[in-house]
Design a protein around this motif. Structure first.
Motif, PDB file in Angstrom:
ATOM      1  N   ASP A   1      40.337  28.848  45.235  1.00  0.00           N
ATOM      2  CA  ASP A   1      40.881  29.812  46.189  1.00  0.00           C
ATOM      3  C   ASP A   1      39.867  30.928  46.437  1.00  0.00           C
ATOM      4  N   ARG A   2      39.785  31.328  47.688  1.00  0.00           N
ATOM      5  CA  ARG A   2      38.941  32.460  48.071  1.00  0.00           C
ATOM      6  C   ARG A   2      39.771  33.723  47.875  1.00  0.00           C
ATOM      7  N   ILE A   3      39.237  34.659  47.128  1.00  0.00           N
ATOM      8  CA  ILE A   3      39.998  35.867  46.796  1.00  0.00           C
ATOM      9  C   ILE A   3      39.244  37.114  47.256  1.00  0.00           C
ATOM     10  N   LYS A   4      39.986  38.049  47.890  1.00  0.00           N
ATOM     11  CA  LYS A   4      39.369  39.309  48.307  1.00  0.00           C
ATOM     12  C   LYS A   4      40.105  40.469  47.627  1.00  0.00           C
ATOM     13  N   VAL A   5      39.330  41.399  47.094  1.00  0.00           N
ATOM     14  CA  VAL A   5      39.938  42.564  46.455  1.00  0.00           C
ATOM     15  C   VAL A   5      40.307  43.591  47.521  1.00  0.00           C
ATOM     16  N   ILE A   6      41.599  43.902  47.616  1.00  0.00           N
ATOM     17  CA  ILE A   6      42.070  44.856  48.617  1.00  0.00           C
ATOM     18  C   ILE A   6      42.070  46.272  48.061  1.00  0.00           C
ATOM     19  N   ASP A   7      42.525  46.399  46.828  1.00  0.00           N
ATOM     20  CA  ASP A   7      42.629  47.741  46.258  1.00  0.00           C
ATOM     21  C   ASP A   7      42.667  47.668  44.737  1.00  0.00           C
TER      22      ASP A   7
ATOM     23  N   ASP B   1      46.154  51.897  36.004  1.00  0.00           N
ATOM     24  CA  ASP B   1      46.299  50.782  35.042  1.00  0.00           C
ATOM     25  C   ASP B   1      45.332  49.639  35.335  1.00  0.00           C
ATOM     26  N   ASN B   2      44.378  49.859  36.240  1.00  0.00           N
ATOM     27  CA  ASN B   2      43.422  48.809  36.615  1.00  0.00           C
ATOM     28  C   ASN B   2      44.071  47.576  37.225  1.00  0.00           C
ATOM     29  N   SER B   3      45.284  47.684  37.699  1.00  0.00           N
ATOM     30  CA  SER B   3      45.877  46.545  38.397  1.00  0.00           C
ATOM     31  C   SER B   3      45.153  46.373  39.725  1.00  0.00           C
ATOM     32  N   ILE B   4      45.130  45.156  40.216  1.00  0.00           N
ATOM     33  CA  ILE B   4      44.304  44.844  41.386  1.00  0.00           C
ATOM     34  C   ILE B   4      45.152  44.188  42.468  1.00  0.00           C
ATOM     35  N   HIS B   5      45.035  44.718  43.643  1.00  0.00           N
ATOM     36  CA  HIS B   5      45.702  44.158  44.800  1.00  0.00           C
ATOM     37  C   HIS B   5      44.725  43.163  45.436  1.00  0.00           C
ATOM     38  N   ILE B   6      45.123  41.888  45.491  1.00  0.00           N
ATOM     39  CA  ILE B   6      44.197  40.886  46.045  1.00  0.00           C
ATOM     40  C   ILE B   6      44.832  40.145  47.215  1.00  0.00           C
TER      41      ILE B   6
ATOM     42  N   THR C   1      44.586  36.273  49.280  1.00  0.00           N
ATOM     43  CA  THR C   1      44.046  34.904  49.388  1.00  0.00           C
ATOM     44  C   THR C   1      44.234  34.464  50.831  1.00  0.00           C
ATOM     45  N   LYS C   2      43.884  33.214  51.137  1.00  0.00           N
ATOM     46  CA  LYS C   2      44.023  32.703  52.489  1.00  0.00           C
ATOM     47  C   LYS C   2      45.484  32.791  52.953  1.00  0.00           C
ATOM     48  N   THR C   3      46.395  32.634  51.989  1.00  0.00           N
ATOM     49  CA  THR C   3      47.803  32.502  52.370  1.00  0.00           C
ATOM     50  C   THR C   3      48.680  33.724  52.097  1.00  0.00           C
ATOM     51  N   HIS C   4      48.276  34.558  51.142  1.00  0.00           N
ATOM     52  CA  HIS C   4      49.174  35.667  50.809  1.00  0.00           C
ATOM     53  C   HIS C   4      48.456  36.770  50.042  1.00  0.00           C
ATOM     54  N   GLN C   5      49.182  37.855  49.792  1.00  0.00           N
ATOM     55  CA  GLN C   5      48.641  38.976  49.023  1.00  0.00           C
ATOM     56  C   GLN C   5      49.478  39.172  47.776  1.00  0.00           C
ATOM     57  N   LEU C   6      48.854  39.682  46.722  1.00  0.00           N
ATOM     58  CA  LEU C   6      49.653  40.024  45.545  1.00  0.00           C
ATOM     59  C   LEU C   6      48.906  40.995  44.647  1.00  0.00           C
ATOM     60  N   VAL C   7      49.644  41.553  43.698  1.00  0.00           N
ATOM     61  CA  VAL C   7      49.059  42.498  42.751  1.00  0.00           C
ATOM     62  C   VAL C   7      49.025  41.827  41.378  1.00  0.00           C
ATOM     63  N   ILE C   8      47.869  41.871  40.743  1.00  0.00           N
ATOM     64  CA  ILE C   8      47.752  41.280  39.400  1.00  0.00           C
ATOM     65  C   ILE C   8      47.347  42.358  38.412  1.00  0.00           C
ATOM     66  N   SER C   9      47.741  42.172  37.173  1.00  0.00           N
ATOM     67  CA  SER C   9      47.431  43.150  36.133  1.00  0.00           C
ATOM     68  C   SER C   9      45.987  43.000  35.669  1.00  0.00           C
ATOM     69  N   LYS C  10      45.538  43.997  34.935  1.00  0.00           N
ATOM     70  CA  LYS C  10      44.200  43.945  34.347  1.00  0.00           C
ATOM     71  C   LYS C  10      44.050  42.700  33.463  1.00  0.00           C
ATOM     72  N   LYS C  11      45.086  42.445  32.679  1.00  0.00           N
ATOM     73  CA  LYS C  11      45.053  41.322  31.741  1.00  0.00           C
ATOM     74  C   LYS C  11      44.874  39.994  32.473  1.00  0.00           C
ATOM     75  N   VAL C  12      45.549  39.846  33.592  1.00  0.00           N
ATOM     76  CA  VAL C  12      45.387  38.633  34.394  1.00  0.00           C
ATOM     77  C   VAL C  12      43.972  38.578  34.968  1.00  0.00           C
ATOM     78  N   ALA C  13      43.533  39.692  35.530  1.00  0.00           N
ATOM     79  CA  ALA C  13      42.237  39.720  36.209  1.00  0.00           C
ATOM     80  C   ALA C  13      41.098  39.291  35.291  1.00  0.00           C
ATOM     81  N   GLU C  14      41.157  39.729  34.057  1.00  0.00           N
ATOM     82  CA  GLU C  14      40.028  39.405  33.173  1.00  0.00           C
ATOM     83  C   GLU C  14      40.036  37.958  32.697  1.00  0.00           C
ATOM     84  N   ASN C  15      41.098  37.241  33.019  1.00  0.00           N
ATOM     85  CA  ASN C  15      41.139  35.807  32.711  1.00  0.00           C
ATOM     86  C   ASN C  15      40.686  34.940  33.875  1.00  0.00           C
ATOM     87  N   LEU C  16      40.385  35.584  35.002  1.00  0.00           N
ATOM     88  CA  LEU C  16      39.974  34.824  36.184  1.00  0.00           C
ATOM     89  C   LEU C  16      38.456  34.912  36.355  1.00  0.00           C
TER      90      LEU C  16
END
Ligand SMILES: [Mn+2]
Ligand SMILES: [Mn+2]
Ligand SMILES: [Mn+2]
Ligand SMILES: [Mn+2]
Lengths: 217, 217
Positions: free
Chosen positions: B180-186, B191-196, B198-213
């Motif tokens: 998946d192509r991912i763009k960082v929106i905010d 809390d270092n959560s990240i708004h990202i 993708t081609k199909t949708h947007q979502l917010v992921i936690s720091k813990k999730v982000a560091e596993n990607l």
DNA sequence: AAATATATTTAGACTTATCTAAAACTAAAT
DNA sequence: ATTTAGTTTTAGATAAGTCTAAATATATTT
């Protein structure tokens, strides 16, 4: 769940009982499983406690219903994996047994059913042996061994009594394969060797070979 | 040949070393392998005698060349089987690890090469991890974890640091998949959560999730 | 029916892999 | 430099599965 060792004992006893309710004795199991009689005694005590077989000291063992169910599951796995190895990975039928001996012990609730479906529900393994379905049901084909045929009689090679790789390699060399149509040309009274004919050639086989060939008439 | 237990220790140590020559300490291995430190000490002594790793008392261990070779073989088997389970048997990527843990220990000189050829030499497993070739060579992809991206930056989801089924199921639910192509929106400073996106949708992921990607830029 | 041969079981030991509890070592804090 | 905390190792135990050698039971001969 059962250990590999337990599964191997159960499977071996099932095979020795050969569909009947015969009592199987310690030494025979030891011989088949390539271990010592004392080890067998230890293990059958364990299996008896788990009610996979009934055991009276010095009197041999018999699988319970539960034991048979386990045996059929292991055999199902063994044969499906053998089919996979031959049909998908291009192994020849004389190379797959030892690998299947390992694969038959993989634990998963779903794996073997998915494998079966992927293989399109084969009914027989590469050695002509029937593959039990998920309920443990098995197709029994009526066969006689080649020794029972009279001169002039015809039949189809259905399966083998002995599927050891040595015997399978012998069959390769002599160009005998499952489903071959075989006709008895002559029987030598002196040593019971049999002169047979297939679609492609003729050959003489020994008594020992003949009794390992299960023929469907 | 090595026992399953030995193979598991070697593989775990390899994974902990993570390509480097780091010294790995007893407790960490114990934690990863879900056993006690005393058991680890026993085993590493054994493996040290077999020269699969070097070990100085109280100083931790390091795989030898030989040890790394073994580890890569086991990892190769694990990943090829995982690929088989997903691509041929229709498992989903969060269901295959435990079965592959068993299949990786099947002993055969030919099986894994035939499997690889049957699967047409896949280079990556279902979790994006590279599959070592028969010589143990492995493709290393340069990635950064998603935490390192700045607002507005784009990248491709290449692989995962944590491939536990819990995390994989999370990704399923959030409709995030490899490639998946991912763009960082905010990025939220609190809390270092990240708004990202993708081609199909947007979502917010936690720091813990982000560091596993692991992201390829 | 006794003697002998064969089969089976028991007793005790070994190996692999694990555990708990105690001892020994190393690292960190005072 | 001690004390303390944390890590690692040792000692001893356990479970599964196997083995050898001895004891016991069953089967076969005489
Ligand atoms: Mn077989
Ligand atoms: Mn077969
Ligand atoms: Mn995995
Ligand atoms: Mn994987």
């Amino acid at each position: 769940m059962f250990s590999q060792a337990e599964e191997n004992y159960i499977k071996t006893i099932y095979t020795l009982q050969n569909g009947t309710k015969t009592v199987i004795n310690t030494n025979l199991i030891a011989y088949k499983i390539n271990t010592k009689a004392s080890s067998v005694t230890d293990m059958i005590k364990k299996l008896s406690v788990k009610e996979l077989l009934t055991y009276k000291k010095y009197q041999g063992v018999q699988l319970t219903e539960r034991g048979e169910k386990i045996a059929l599951k292991v055999i199902r796995k063994h044969r499906l994996w053998e089919y996979f190895l031959v049909k998908k990975l291009n192994y020849s039928w004389d190379e797959v047994h030892d690998i299947a001996e390992q694969l038959e012990h993989i634990k998963s609730d779903t794996l073997i059913d998915k494998l079966e479906s992927y293989l399109q529900f084969p009914k027989f393994d590469p050695h002509g042996d029937p593959i039990p379905d998920r309920d443990g049901k098995i197709i029994l084909t009526k066969t006689v061994n080649l020794l029972n045929l009279k001169v002039g009689q015809k039949g189809t090679l259905d399966s083998l009594k002995d599927s050891s790789d040595v015997f399978l390699k012998y069959l390769n060399k002599k160009q005998l394969a499952l489903r071959d149509r075989i006709k008895v040309i002559d029987i030598e009274p002196f040593d019971n060797s049999i002169h047979i004919e297939t679609k492609t050639h003729q050959l003489v086989i020994s008594k020992k070979v003949a009794e390992n060939l299960n023929i469907k008439i």
